[in-house]
Design a protein around this motif. Structure first.
Motif, PDB file in Angstrom:
ATOM      1  N   LYS A 237      -5.361 -18.430  13.216  1.00 39.05           N
ATOM      2  CA  LYS A 237      -6.559 -17.873  12.607  1.00 39.05           C
ATOM      3  C   LYS A 237      -7.716 -17.791  13.595  1.00 39.05           C
ATOM      4  CE  LYS A 237      -5.371 -19.549   7.986  1.00 39.05           C
ATOM      5  NZ  LYS A 237      -5.833 -20.339   6.816  1.00 39.05           N
ATOM      6  N   SER A 310     -16.351  -7.097   8.620  1.00 38.77           N
ATOM      7  CA  SER A 310     -15.190  -7.219   7.738  1.00 38.77           C
ATOM      8  C   SER A 310     -14.302  -5.989   7.799  1.00 38.77           C
ATOM      9  CB  SER A 310     -15.660  -7.461   6.302  1.00 38.77           C
ATOM     10  OG  SER A 310     -16.513  -6.415   5.865  1.00 38.77           O
ATOM     11  N   LYS A 313     -12.406  -6.066  11.145  1.00 39.69           N
ATOM     12  CA  LYS A 313     -11.349  -7.078  11.168  1.00 39.69           C
ATOM     13  C   LYS A 313     -10.183  -6.683  10.288  1.00 39.69           C
ATOM     14  CE  LYS A 313     -14.353 -10.994  12.285  1.00 39.69           C
ATOM     15  NZ  LYS A 313     -14.896 -12.309  11.857  1.00 39.69           N
ATOM     16  N   THR A 314     -10.467  -6.015   9.195  1.00 42.09           N
ATOM     17  CA  THR A 314      -9.383  -5.531   8.347  1.00 42.09           C
ATOM     18  C   THR A 314      -8.546  -4.490   9.078  1.00 42.09           C
ATOM     19  OG1 THR A 314     -10.742  -5.926   6.382  1.00 42.09           O
ATOM     20  CG2 THR A 314      -8.848  -4.454   6.134  1.00 42.09           C
ATOM     21  N   THR A 317      -6.109  -6.134  11.617  1.00 43.38           N
ATOM     22  CA  THR A 317      -5.302  -7.239  11.097  1.00 43.38           C
ATOM     23  C   THR A 317      -3.936  -7.301  11.757  1.00 43.38           C
ATOM     24  OG1 THR A 317      -6.440  -7.046   8.971  1.00 43.38           O
ATOM     25  CG2 THR A 317      -4.355  -8.261   8.998  1.00 43.38           C
ATOM     26  N   ASP A 318      -3.326  -6.145  12.018  1.00 43.48           N
ATOM     27  CA  ASP A 318      -1.963  -6.115  12.552  1.00 43.48           C
ATOM     28  C   ASP A 318      -1.893  -6.353  14.053  1.00 43.48           C
ATOM     29  OD1 ASP A 318      -1.003  -5.600  10.029  1.00 43.48           O
ATOM     30  OD2 ASP A 318      -1.111  -3.413  10.271  1.00 43.48           O
TER      31      ASP A 318
END
Length: 817
Positions: A237, A310, A313-314, A317-318
């Motif tokens: 994380k 946000s 970062k979304t 994500t991959d």
């Protein structure tokens, strides 16, 4: 008043403003006169503060520490102005008589302002508040006549006793800051060494200037690895994005859908006003306006707006953590990619404009290029390799600099150039800048014009053997746009680019260079597209009518910046002959319209050039470049071979695609220079014997330093046509060549006479055809006839068959028994 010199030397120093603008200094005291006459140019590295200074009427505003703007229309806090700033005079921004930009302040000006501010803090009162503006300015200039400025100022404000009670080291610091002549005033770096800061400085880490990519300092770091390296990657994380630079995160935030203007509008920072509310109440004849509402975009607003990450970062994500730390030594994969995403390798095949808007793909490219550029020049070859895929727009400026071979302390070299002394070229530069790419907000801004002027003037001053030609500003525009906050790098890139692609184009008399360049370009048009070449020559539409702005500005005069970026990404990977292929590719995109029109229509077509598909142009130019023999673009006036550094301090950069022909070692098989008249008389280009041996995949004798290749299977890409008589052909010829005697090759109408040899020639149509003879005149006429018959890729062997006699490559056919 005490402190003023006898005779009222500052009387009439600031009369009413004249119509021409500026303040006229009269009868100054000797120190003020010396200050006026000897004050040097401001420090060149400082930038103007974009924030406006507060109004003097606003007593609640904090005092200004430094004055970053040249004495504005209303004296902004004159109590803090250094004497040399006042001595520069007063100019109005709308005054047409002041073409030169206002001079900026320097570090020592800030030191004076700091001294005034410290004096106020120690005395507990504001300076010169009871004086009007003119009296304040007179008082500051009069301080040059006194020995102890601190004491005189304290007496004037009735706080002498308070000042005398200060510690001696504080008084010494005030006297150092309030030194009248800037030559005796310390710099900020000198002030930090003052004893008054000794007890404080031990609690703070000393400032260290970050090491730049292009400097004379070593770039190294002390790295400490933990005992157990496996612990570094245990936290899944971990926020890897937080470790990236703020400019990278903001760039990716914008790609992911972020809109800064929308965010500021929602917070009420950007507020639109009806146009009628922005009109001034009245305007004087000289253009000075009164009663205009101040634009909030030019006012200081210390509101802090937090942008949410946000959405970014979304989007990322991959992307696995390994993508943030690419292994440069891994030669197996050209691109680092996430194991969890199977779409990234396919993204490389997408059009460039789509790749540049892909957030995930750009993150990987930015991380990779950032690592490579940090290792420059040791990873120079890897930069060239990755640049062939694409260059991320965020790092394009640094990537171009590495492709041009920029090294060394470029800032010191740029600072050493005199950019302030007037020169005759100033007038032409002033005229050209407002017309250069002014659709761009950055280059059309006032600060953009100032930077434009400095970079262009630095180039003109540092190249006394060359002159300023119109078009030089267009060449400067891409480099200035990409390095807007680094003028030294923009100048360095421009100084390395011009010798490589425009060598001697900016001579005072460049006619011989331009004419040779256009002649070679005309030959390449006939080499790659004979039908188009025949039509353009028939209507008299020669390259002199349209191609000079192309090559003199390397297409920056005809294309907008966003297209130039994609075009130059490939141009910088090629050698000095690559612009020829770009020019031919542009003509081929307009081929149908050119073939269908006459001279007048072609002139109108090029006066307003139609939309050009740059990605297609780049793709076709690379294909044309691969089909063009090296020596076909040989120019006598190209940049000569230089192993040492150029006089401008920037050496000749290598070419990844291929080196220039003139950079190769000269042998007996090399191409010989031609007179311009002889070059213009030939329709097809000449190639050297070295290129012929390479194209025919022949193997020369071991004692000859010629290119050799092992024969490979498949149909060769070249055919040699020997136009000598059959008897001469049988005495010795190139292996694989065909005999087409000159006297019997063409019929009365100029058509090829049918026969086995001409049938073979027809079967090789589309491949390189090399005409070989012992007489160059016949070879030139034979090649011109083939071009007239629309045979593409026709060229002539320079020097004829005699060049090959000493190589041992000529063969004799076996006698028939």
């Amino acid at each position: 008043r005490k402190g003023f010199c006898k005779g009222l030397c500052c009387h009439h120093a600031f009369p009413e403003r004249r119509p021409a603008g500026g303040l006229h200094l009269l009868r100054l005291c000797p120190p003020a006169r010396r200050l006026w006459e000897q004050w040097p140019a401001p420090h060149p590295q400082l930038h103007q503060d974009p924030r406006p200074l507060p109004d003097p009427e606003d007593h609640n505003a904090p005092p200004a520490l430094s004055v970053r703007r040249h004495f504005p229309r209303k004296a902004r806090y004159p109590s803090y102005l250094a004497p040399e700033v006042i001595a520069q005079g007063w100019s109005h921004p709308s005054d047409p008589s002041h073409r030169e930009p206002p001079r900026r302040s320097g570090p020592k000006v800030d030191v004076w302002s700091l001294g005034v501010l410290l004096f106020e803090l120690c005395a507990g009162r504001r300076l010169l508040q009871s004086f009007d503006t003119s009296e304040r300015l007179k008082f500051i200039l009069s301080l040059g006549c006194v020995d102890d400025i601190v004491t005189v100022v304290a007496e004037e404000h009735g706080c002498l006793e308070v000042i005398k009670e200060l510690p001696e080291n504080v008084l010494s610091l005030l006297r150092k800051c309030l030194t009248f002549l800037p030559s005796g005033r310390p710099t900020p770096a000198d002030l930090l060494k003052d004893p008054v800061f000794q007890e404080v400085s031990i609690h703070y880490t000393p400032f260290r200037k970050p090491v730049g990519l292009f400097s004379s300092s070593l770039r190294c770091a002390h790295l400490e690895l933990p005992d157990d390296i496996s612990k570094l990657c245990q936290d899944d994380k971990e926020d890897y994005l937080a470790e990236r630079a703020i400019d990278e995160v903001y760039y990716l935030w914008c790609l992911a859908g972020g809109d800064l203007e929308k965010e500021l509008t929602n917070k009420g920072i950007i507020q639109s006003k009806p146009p009628v509310c922005t009109l001034p109440n009245f305007i004087l004849e000289d253009g000075e306006s009164f009663g205009r509402g101040r634009d909030r975009s030019f006012l200081l607003d210390d509101t802090t707006v937090t942008l949410s990450l946000s959405q970014l970062k979304t989007r990322l994500t991959d992307v696995a953590g390994e993508a943030y730390y690419p292994l440069l030594e891994d030669e197996q994969s050209s691109l680092p990619h996430s194991n969890s995403s199977n779409e990234l390798p396919a993204a490389v095949t997408l059009p460039l404009i789509i790749r540049e808007r892909d957030t995930e793909y750009q993150l990987l490219r930015i991380v990779l290029f950032d690592r490579i550029l940090q290792a420059y020049p040791y990873k120079k070859n890897l930069v060239w390799k990755e640049a062939r895929v694409d260059i991320p727009p965020l790092l394009r400026g640094l990537a171009w600099a590495t492709l041009l071979g920029i090294e060394g302390d470029i800032q010191a070299k740029y600072d050493s150039i005199d950019k302030d002394t007037p020169i005759p070229t100033d007038r032409q530069i002033e005229v050209d800048i407002p017309r250069c790419h002014q659709y761009d907000e950055l280059l059309s801004s006032p600060q953009g014009h100032v930077k434009f002027r400095r970079v262009l003037k630095a180039w003109v001053v540092s190249h006394p053997d060359l002159v300023y030609w119109q078009g030089l500003d267009s060449l400067c525009a891409p480099f200035l746009y990409l390095n807007f906050n680094n003028e030294a790098l923009a100048y360095a890139c421009m100084s390395a680019f011009i010798p490589k692609y425009l060598y001697n184009f900016f001579l005072k008399d460049n006619s011989h260079v331009i004419q040779e360049y256009l002649t070679v370009f005309s030959q390449l048009i006939g080499f790659h597209d004979p039908e188009l070449s025949n039509h353009l020559n028939e209507i008299g539409f020669i390259p002199d009518l349209y191609a000079i702005p192309w090559f003199l500005t390397m297409f920056t005069h005809v294309f907008p910046l966003h297209k130039i970026f994609h075009l130059w990404d490939t141009l910088l990977l090629g050698n000095s002959s690559f612009p020829f292929c770009i020019g031919v590719a542009i003509l081929q995109q307009l081929r149908d319209r050119l073939l269908a029109n006459g001279f007048n229509e072609c002139i109108l077509l090029f006066s307003d050039l139609p939309e050009i598909d740059i990605e297609r142009c780049v793709r076709e130019s690379i294909n044309l470049f691969c089909w063009t023999p090296k020596s076909a673009t040989y120019r006598q006036h190209a940049q000569p071979v230089k192993n040492m550094t150029e006089p401008n301090g920037f050496g000749k950069a290598p070419s990844y695609t291929t080196t220039d022909y003139q950079d190769s070692p000269k042998t007996d098989l090399s191409r010989e220079p031609l007179k311009l008249s002889e070059l213009k008389a030939e329709v097809s280009p000449r190639i050297s014997a070295e290129d012929l041996i390479d194209l025919c995949e022949l193997t020369a004798a071991t004692h000859f330093k010629t290119p050799t290749k092992k024969p490979r299977s498949g149909k060769p890409k070249v055919i040699a046509v020997d136009i000598r008589s059959s008897e001469d052909f049988n005495r010795g010829h190139i292996s694989g060549s065909i005999s087409v005697p000159y006297h019997t090759a063409f019929g009365p109408e100029g058509e090829l006479v049918p026969g086995p040899a001409t049938a073979t020639l027809q079967s090789f149509r589309g491949r390189v055809i090399v005409v070989i003879s012992h007489a160059m005149t016949r070879a030139s006429v034979f090649a011109a006839n083939l071009v007239r018959l629309n045979y593409p890729r026709v060229c002539i062997l320079d020097g004829g068959i005699n060049k090959l006699r000493a190589t041992g490559l000529l063969t004799v056919p076996s006698p028939q028994i």
